[in-house]
Design a protein around this motif. Structure first.
Motif, PDB file in Angstrom:
ATOM      1  N   VAL A 276       0.871  -1.182   0.000  1.00  0.00           N
ATOM      2  CA  VAL A 276       0.000   0.000   0.000  1.00  0.00           C
ATOM      3  C   VAL A 276       0.904   1.227   0.000  1.00  0.00           C
ATOM      4  CG1 VAL A 276      -1.613   1.341   1.411  1.00  0.00           C
ATOM      5  CG2 VAL A 276      -1.924  -1.140   1.166  1.00  0.00           C
ATOM      6  N   ARG A 277       0.539   2.226  -0.783  1.00  0.00           N
ATOM      7  CA  ARG A 277       1.329   3.461  -0.820  1.00  0.00           C
ATOM      8  C   ARG A 277       0.441   4.655  -0.524  1.00  0.00           C
ATOM      9  NH1 ARG A 277       4.912   4.774  -6.079  1.00  0.00           N
ATOM     10  NH2 ARG A 277       2.915   5.122  -7.098  1.00  0.00           N
ATOM     11  N   LEU A 278       0.827   5.419   0.475  1.00  0.00           N
ATOM     12  CA  LEU A 278       0.113   6.659   0.788  1.00  0.00           C
ATOM     13  C   LEU A 278       0.983   7.821   0.329  1.00  0.00           C
ATOM     14  CD1 LEU A 278      -1.253   6.119   4.423  1.00  0.00           C
ATOM     15  CD2 LEU A 278      -2.321   5.507   2.246  1.00  0.00           C
TER      16      LEU A 278
ATOM     17  N   ARG B 156       3.799   0.358   2.774  1.00  0.00           N
ATOM     18  CA  ARG B 156       3.788  -0.740   3.733  1.00  0.00           C
ATOM     19  C   ARG B 156       3.214  -1.979   3.050  1.00  0.00           C
ATOM     20  NH1 ARG B 156       6.245   2.638   5.699  1.00  0.00           N
ATOM     21  NH2 ARG B 156       6.186   3.507   7.806  1.00  0.00           N
ATOM     22  N   SER B 157       3.624  -3.147   3.558  1.00  0.00           N
ATOM     23  CA  SER B 157       3.096  -4.412   3.028  1.00  0.00           C
ATOM     24  C   SER B 157       2.039  -4.959   3.964  1.00  0.00           C
ATOM     25  CB  SER B 157       4.228  -5.439   2.932  1.00  0.00           C
ATOM     26  OG  SER B 157       5.202  -4.999   2.013  1.00  0.00           O
ATOM     27  N   TYR B 158       0.956  -5.466   3.398  1.00  0.00           N
ATOM     28  CA  TYR B 158      -0.093  -6.106   4.192  1.00  0.00           C
ATOM     29  C   TYR B 158      -0.481  -7.430   3.546  1.00  0.00           C
ATOM     30  CZ  TYR B 158      -0.424  -1.637   6.514  1.00  0.00           C
ATOM     31  OH  TYR B 158      -0.114  -0.514   7.226  1.00  0.00           O
ATOM     32  N   SER B 159      -0.626  -8.442   4.371  1.00  0.00           N
ATOM     33  CA  SER B 159      -1.047  -9.740   3.857  1.00  0.00           C
ATOM     34  C   SER B 159      -2.480  -9.671   3.375  1.00  0.00           C
ATOM     35  CB  SER B 159      -0.969 -10.790   4.968  1.00  0.00           C
ATOM     36  OG  SER B 159       0.368 -11.026   5.316  1.00  0.00           O
ATOM     37  N   VAL B 160      -2.765 -10.397   2.300  1.00  0.00           N
ATOM     38  CA  VAL B 160      -4.143 -10.529   1.857  1.00  0.00           C
ATOM     39  C   VAL B 160      -4.835 -11.480   2.836  1.00  0.00           C
ATOM     40  CG1 VAL B 160      -5.668 -11.209  -0.024  1.00  0.00           C
ATOM     41  CG2 VAL B 160      -3.465 -10.141  -0.536  1.00  0.00           C
ATOM     42  N   ALA B 161      -5.985 -11.077   3.341  1.00  0.00           N
ATOM     43  CA  ALA B 161      -6.644 -11.815   4.409  1.00  0.00           C
ATOM     44  C   ALA B 161      -7.608 -12.873   3.904  1.00  0.00           C
ATOM     45  CB  ALA B 161      -7.397 -10.834   5.315  1.00  0.00           C
ATOM     46  N   THR B 162      -7.856 -12.888   2.606  1.00  0.00           N
ATOM     47  CA  THR B 162      -8.877 -13.780   2.060  1.00  0.00           C
ATOM     48  C   THR B 162      -8.250 -14.880   1.201  1.00  0.00           C
ATOM     49  OG1 THR B 162      -9.109 -12.202   0.251  1.00  0.00           O
ATOM     50  CG2 THR B 162     -10.724 -12.064   2.047  1.00  0.00           C
ATOM     51  N   ALA B 163      -9.084 -15.891   0.894  1.00  0.00           N
ATOM     52  CA  ALA B 163      -8.622 -17.005   0.067  1.00  0.00           C
ATOM     53  C   ALA B 163      -8.679 -16.631  -1.397  1.00  0.00           C
ATOM     54  CB  ALA B 163      -9.494 -18.230   0.325  1.00  0.00           C
TER      55      ALA B 163
ATOM     56  N   GLU C 284      -3.434  -3.727  11.659  1.00  0.00           N
ATOM     57  CA  GLU C 284      -3.371  -3.409  13.088  1.00  0.00           C
ATOM     58  C   GLU C 284      -2.861  -1.987  13.260  1.00  0.00           C
ATOM     59  OE1 GLU C 284      -0.587  -5.769  15.353  1.00  0.00           O
ATOM     60  OE2 GLU C 284      -1.585  -5.238  17.243  1.00  0.00           O
ATOM     61  N   ARG C 285      -3.536  -1.227  14.096  1.00  0.00           N
ATOM     62  CA  ARG C 285      -3.101   0.156  14.324  1.00  0.00           C
ATOM     63  C   ARG C 285      -1.897   0.191  15.260  1.00  0.00           C
ATOM     64  NH1 ARG C 285      -7.382   2.238  16.576  1.00  0.00           N
ATOM     65  NH2 ARG C 285      -6.609   2.093  18.697  1.00  0.00           N
ATOM     66  N   LEU C 286      -0.852   0.861  14.789  1.00  0.00           N
ATOM     67  CA  LEU C 286       0.323   1.095  15.628  1.00  0.00           C
ATOM     68  C   LEU C 286       0.326   2.594  15.847  1.00  0.00           C
ATOM     69  CD1 LEU C 286       2.505  -1.194  13.420  1.00  0.00           C
ATOM     70  CD2 LEU C 286       1.761  -1.728  15.736  1.00  0.00           C
ATOM     71  N   ASP C 287       0.191   3.002  17.091  1.00  0.00           N
ATOM     72  CA  ASP C 287      -0.079   4.402  17.374  1.00  0.00           C
ATOM     73  C   ASP C 287       0.997   5.352  16.872  1.00  0.00           C
ATOM     74  OD1 ASP C 287      -2.597   3.978  18.437  1.00  0.00           O
ATOM     75  OD2 ASP C 287      -1.767   3.440  20.396  1.00  0.00           O
ATOM     76  N   ASP C 288       2.250   4.858  16.818  1.00  0.00           N
ATOM     77  CA  ASP C 288       3.304   5.734  16.320  1.00  0.00           C
ATOM     78  C   ASP C 288       3.604   5.466  14.849  1.00  0.00           C
ATOM     79  OD1 ASP C 288       4.288   3.227  16.733  1.00  0.00           O
ATOM     80  OD2 ASP C 288       6.146   3.860  17.721  1.00  0.00           O
ATOM     81  N   GLY C 289       2.696   4.775  14.184  1.00  0.00           N
ATOM     82  CA  GLY C 289       2.918   4.429  12.782  1.00  0.00           C
ATOM     83  C   GLY C 289       2.618   5.581  11.838  1.00  0.00           C
ATOM     84  N   GLU C 290       3.112   5.440  10.614  1.00  0.00           N
ATOM     85  CA  GLU C 290       2.877   6.466   9.594  1.00  0.00           C
ATOM     86  C   GLU C 290       1.669   6.132   8.740  1.00  0.00           C
ATOM     87  OE1 GLU C 290       6.750   8.584   7.723  1.00  0.00           O
ATOM     88  OE2 GLU C 290       6.520   6.476   7.254  1.00  0.00           O
ATOM     89  N   VAL C 291       1.403   4.845   8.582  1.00  0.00           N
ATOM     90  CA  VAL C 291       0.390   4.406   7.631  1.00  0.00           C
ATOM     91  C   VAL C 291      -0.825   3.798   8.331  1.00  0.00           C
ATOM     92  CG1 VAL C 291      -0.041   2.770   5.741  1.00  0.00           C
ATOM     93  CG2 VAL C 291       2.104   4.053   5.811  1.00  0.00           C
TER      94      VAL C 291
END
Lengths: 85, 244
Positions: free
Chosen positions: B48-50, B60-67, B77-84
């Motif tokens: 994902v690119r913002l 950032r990279s995110y796993s695809v959650a579906t089959a 997952e929200r990381l409070d000090d994250g950028e994305v």
């Protein structure tokens, strides 16, 4: 941040033009052979550093300079992308 | 014509958010409509690119959650000090656009032909690609025996809890809670260790295939222990995340 080769799957694809996480890398320092997915990867430095999981030797460094990817593969003696299944 | 330009080329494209669903207090699943999506395999991820107004970008990279065959979704997952992740978990709404590229990955992937028995070990949101494997197994009618050992801080942090509790027919989900356990908790407590794996992991003699996903420390500990009990390193596939 220390991750693994999966985390740069997109970048590797951009650089090599094909899926590379299952490409077999041979370390020039110790001779260990394994998929790029299982290498040790340091992100968000001035460049992306890929190290051997066996000996920590640097396999590859990818830096972006003015939007161009510069790739140093001096730490590899072989890199074999598998044929797409 | 860009989409048909070069087959197999990984290009950034604009997807539309179709749904957002809260999984826990800090985790949400984002459904996506991706024009021309070629389909994905269980375990793959996407980038994902913002882009900020001043042109600054964060990826950032995110796993695809579906089959495979299901609509694309990511679980973040929200990381409070994250950028994305704060943007994805708080501001993003259905109908919004999101720039992404994928699917990515061919190593941390399970196809029914890879067989098993399967041992999946998840730490926190490392459960996301393993859930895709569970769903793929279910949808494809595979009878490969599967065990998922899922380590979470508390019961409230368990992602996909209701869904995971429903798996039957040779798919077994085992939880361990590391920080606190509710009264009457019958699952495991504490971090995944050699003793826990000895009870849950398929014996190496059955030629199991393991997928381990979670924070770096978690993955390394589990992978080392599996190799120590005889799993060949090539049969222990790992994916580490860490995040901002």
């Amino acid at each position: 941040m220390m991750l693994d080769g999966n985390a740069i799957g997109g970048l590797l694809h951009e650089v090599f033009g094909t899926e590379m996480t299952d490409a077999e890398a041979t370390c020039a320092t110790c001779g260990a052979v394994g998929p790029l997915a299982e290498t040790v990867v340091y992100l968000r430095g001035p460049g992306t550093v890929v190290r051997c999981r066996n000996c920590s030797g640097v396999l590859m460094v990818i830096s972006q300079i003015h939007g161009v990817n510069c790739v140093d593969v001096g730490g590899l003696t072989a890199l074999d992308p598998r044929r797409a299944g | 014509m860009a989409r048909t330009a070069v087959r197999g080329r990984l290009t950034w494209q604009v997807a539309t958010v179709t749904s957002v669903a809260e999984e826990t207090d800090s985790v949400r699943t984002i459904g996506l409509e991706v024009p021309g999506w070629p389909g994905h395999r269980a375990g793959q991820h996407l980038d994902v690119r913002l882009t900020a107004e001043d042109g600054y970008t964060a990826e950032r990279s995110y796993s695809v959650a579906t089959a495979d065959g299901e609509p694309v979704a990511i679980t973040v997952e929200r990381l409070d000090d994250g950028e994305v992740s704060p943007y994805l978990t708080a501001d993003l709404r259905a109908g919004d656009e999101l720039e992404l590229r994928g699917p990515i990955g061919r190593w941390f992937v399970w196809d029914t032909s890879d067989g098993g028995p399967l041992l999946l070990v998840a730490g926190g949101s490392g459960v996301v690609p393993l859930r895709a494997i569970l769903r793929h197994r279910q949808r494809s009618g595979s009878d490969v025996p599967l065990r998922l050992l899922y380590s979470s801080r508390t019961l409230a942090d368990v992602i996909y809890h209701r869904e995971l509790d429903q798996y039957r027919d040779g798919a077994q989900v085992i939880y361990t809670l590391t920080r606190s356990q509710p009264p009457g908790w019958t699952g495991y407590s504490g971090r995944v260790d050699a003793a826990m794996l000895a009870q849950i992991a398929w014996p190496a003699s059955q030629h199991p295939l393991a997928f381990v996903c979670g924070p770096t420390r978690f993955v390394e500990t589990v992978a080392e222990q599996l190799v120590a009990v005889g799993y060949p390193p090539g049969r222990v596939k790992t994916e580490r995340f860490g995040g901002t």
